[in-house]
Motif scaffolding. Structure first.
Motif, PDB file in Angstrom:
ATOM      1  N   CYS A  81      -0.751  90.591   4.464  1.00 38.43           N
ATOM      2  CA  CYS A  81       0.103  89.404   4.470  1.00 38.43           C
ATOM      3  C   CYS A  81      -0.168  88.566   3.221  1.00 38.43           C
ATOM      4  CB  CYS A  81      -0.168  88.575   5.719  1.00 38.43           C
ATOM      5  SG  CYS A  81       0.779  87.031   5.793  1.00 38.43           S
ATOM      6  N   PRO A  82       0.855  88.238   2.434  1.00 42.56           N
ATOM      7  CA  PRO A  82       0.632  87.444   1.218  1.00 42.56           C
ATOM      8  C   PRO A  82       0.177  86.016   1.507  1.00 42.56           C
ATOM      9  CG  PRO A  82       2.986  87.742   1.636  1.00 42.56           C
ATOM     10  CD  PRO A  82       2.268  88.629   2.609  1.00 42.56           C
ATOM     11  N   ARG A  83       0.504  85.485   2.679  1.00 46.03           N
ATOM     12  CA  ARG A  83       0.110  84.108   3.013  1.00 46.03           C
ATOM     13  C   ARG A  83      -1.347  84.017   3.458  1.00 46.03           C
ATOM     14  NH1 ARG A  83       5.085  84.605   5.759  1.00 46.03           N
ATOM     15  NH2 ARG A  83       6.808  83.482   4.791  1.00 46.03           N
ATOM     16  N   HIS A  84      -1.848  85.079   4.047  1.00 48.49           N
ATOM     17  CA  HIS A  84      -3.206  85.043   4.599  1.00 48.49           C
ATOM     18  C   HIS A  84      -4.033  86.204   4.051  1.00 48.49           C
ATOM     19  CE1 HIS A  84      -0.447  83.167   7.617  1.00 48.49           C
ATOM     20  NE2 HIS A  84      -1.362  82.215   7.557  1.00 48.49           N
ATOM     21  N   SER A 106       7.798  92.298   8.835  1.00 52.18           N
ATOM     22  CA  SER A 106       6.615  92.237   9.689  1.00 52.18           C
ATOM     23  C   SER A 106       5.712  91.094   9.236  1.00 52.18           C
ATOM     24  CB  SER A 106       5.863  93.561   9.622  1.00 52.18           C
ATOM     25  OG  SER A 106       5.451  93.828   8.293  1.00 52.18           O
ATOM     26  N   PHE A 107       4.794  90.699  10.094  1.00 53.74           N
ATOM     27  CA  PHE A 107       3.908  89.585   9.780  1.00 53.74           C
ATOM     28  C   PHE A 107       2.582  89.781  10.489  1.00 53.74           C
ATOM     29  CE2 PHE A 107       6.839  88.550  13.173  1.00 53.74           C
ATOM     30  CZ  PHE A 107       6.002  88.157  14.202  1.00 53.74           C
ATOM     31  N   CYS A 108       1.614  88.934  10.169  1.00 49.49           N
ATOM     32  CA  CYS A 108       0.259  89.097  10.699  1.00 49.49           C
ATOM     33  C   CYS A 108       0.015  88.181  11.900  1.00 49.49           C
ATOM     34  CB  CYS A 108      -0.761  88.819   9.604  1.00 49.49           C
ATOM     35  SG  CYS A 108      -0.939  87.067   9.173  1.00 49.49           S
ATOM     36  N   PHE A 109      -1.190  88.263  12.415  1.00 50.46           N
ATOM     37  CA  PHE A 109      -1.589  87.484  13.583  1.00 50.46           C
ATOM     38  C   PHE A 109      -1.462  85.985  13.339  1.00 50.46           C
ATOM     39  CE2 PHE A 109      -5.054  85.086  15.574  1.00 50.46           C
ATOM     40  CZ  PHE A 109      -4.783  85.308  16.915  1.00 50.46           C
ATOM     41  N   TYR A 110      -1.838  85.540  12.157  1.00 48.89           N
ATOM     42  CA  TYR A 110      -1.812  84.107  11.860  1.00 48.89           C
ATOM     43  C   TYR A 110      -0.387  83.591  11.722  1.00 48.89           C
ATOM     44  CZ  TYR A 110      -6.620  85.368  10.885  1.00 48.89           C
ATOM     45  OH  TYR A 110      -7.889  85.871  10.993  1.00 48.89           O
ATOM     46  N   THR A 144       1.631  80.526  14.064  1.00 52.87           N
ATOM     47  CA  THR A 144       2.217  79.323  13.477  1.00 52.87           C
ATOM     48  C   THR A 144       3.741  79.344  13.427  1.00 52.87           C
ATOM     49  OG1 THR A 144       1.964  80.312  11.273  1.00 52.87           O
ATOM     50  CG2 THR A 144       0.182  78.908  12.060  1.00 52.87           C
ATOM     51  N   GLN A 145       4.348  80.496  13.134  1.00 54.22           N
ATOM     52  CA  GLN A 145       5.791  80.554  12.920  1.00 54.22           C
ATOM     53  C   GLN A 145       6.572  81.209  14.062  1.00 54.22           C
ATOM     54  OE1 GLN A 145       6.686  82.201   9.017  1.00 54.22           O
ATOM     55  NE2 GLN A 145       4.704  81.526   8.239  1.00 54.22           N
TER      56      GLN A 145
END
Length: 205
Positions: free
Chosen positions: A21-24, A43-47, A51-52
């Protein structure tokens, strides 16, 4: 096809999972292994989920032998997965998202069950080896679909949105607690046990 396939399914099947994930990027759980059915994006991560997508229906993707899989317990709440071969891996029943390449030397001779789309041998009398192959089958013939019945959709909306934000690892590290119930230990008996047959002293002469 719109009536037979949910609008988010093709995005799910084409999404890239297990990227960073580029944000985390610096976080310990930064692998993108989740997909939101409402947002229908990448797709996205756990964090990101915390939040989103906190109140959105989310599916977690796991990995088996470098291929993406999803637990049947999760996906069957939002899709009719009938006709797709399922497997038990690490005590969890799963199915594959997409077709898996087969070795050129593999042969279907003597195999009873084959995927109607890619020809992969199947363990049981199913029609497809993956969600992706079922999607192709729907496009080709339209004799099946992914949509749950109206009654099941009512349950889906309530169940999918209540997926907990518990920390889960990849399939190979998953907990078996939800797959098997522990056998209760029988309580100790409070009744007195007999000490055996009493022996009389021998009679005198």
């Amino acid at each position: 096809m719109e009536m037979l396939v949910p609008p988010w399914l093709e995005s799910l099947l084409s999404a890239a999972f297990f990227t960073i994930c580029p944000r985390h990027r610096e976080a310990p759980r930064s692998e993108c292994n989740m997909f939101c059915l409402d947002c229908n994006t990448d797709s996205f991560c756990f964090y990101c989920r915390s939040t989103q997508h906190k109140d959105h229906p989310v599916i977690q993707i796991r990995r088996s032998s470098y291929h993406d899989v999803v637990r049947v317990a999760e996906i069957q709440k939002v899709l009719d997965i009938s006709g797709v071969q399922t497997y038990v891996i690490n005590s969890a029943r799963v199915l594959f998202l997409n077709e898996r390449p087969q070795p050129k030397s593999s042969t279907s001779k003597g195999v009873s069950h084959l995927c109607e789309i890619c020809g992969r041998s199947l363990l049981d009398p199913f029609r497809f080896c993956s969600l992706g192959c079922k999607l192709v089958g729907i496009k080709n013939s339209g004799d099946t679909n992914f949509n749950l019945s109206t009654k099941n959709e009512e349950n889906r909306d309530g169940m999918a949105r209540r997926l907990p934000l518990k920390e889960e690892e990849e399939l190979r590290e998953g907990s078996q607690q939800d797959m098997y119930k522990s056998t209760p230990i029988p309580p100790h008996s409070t009744s007195r046990r007999r000490k055996g047959i009493p022996h009389r002293a021998p009679l005198g002469p």
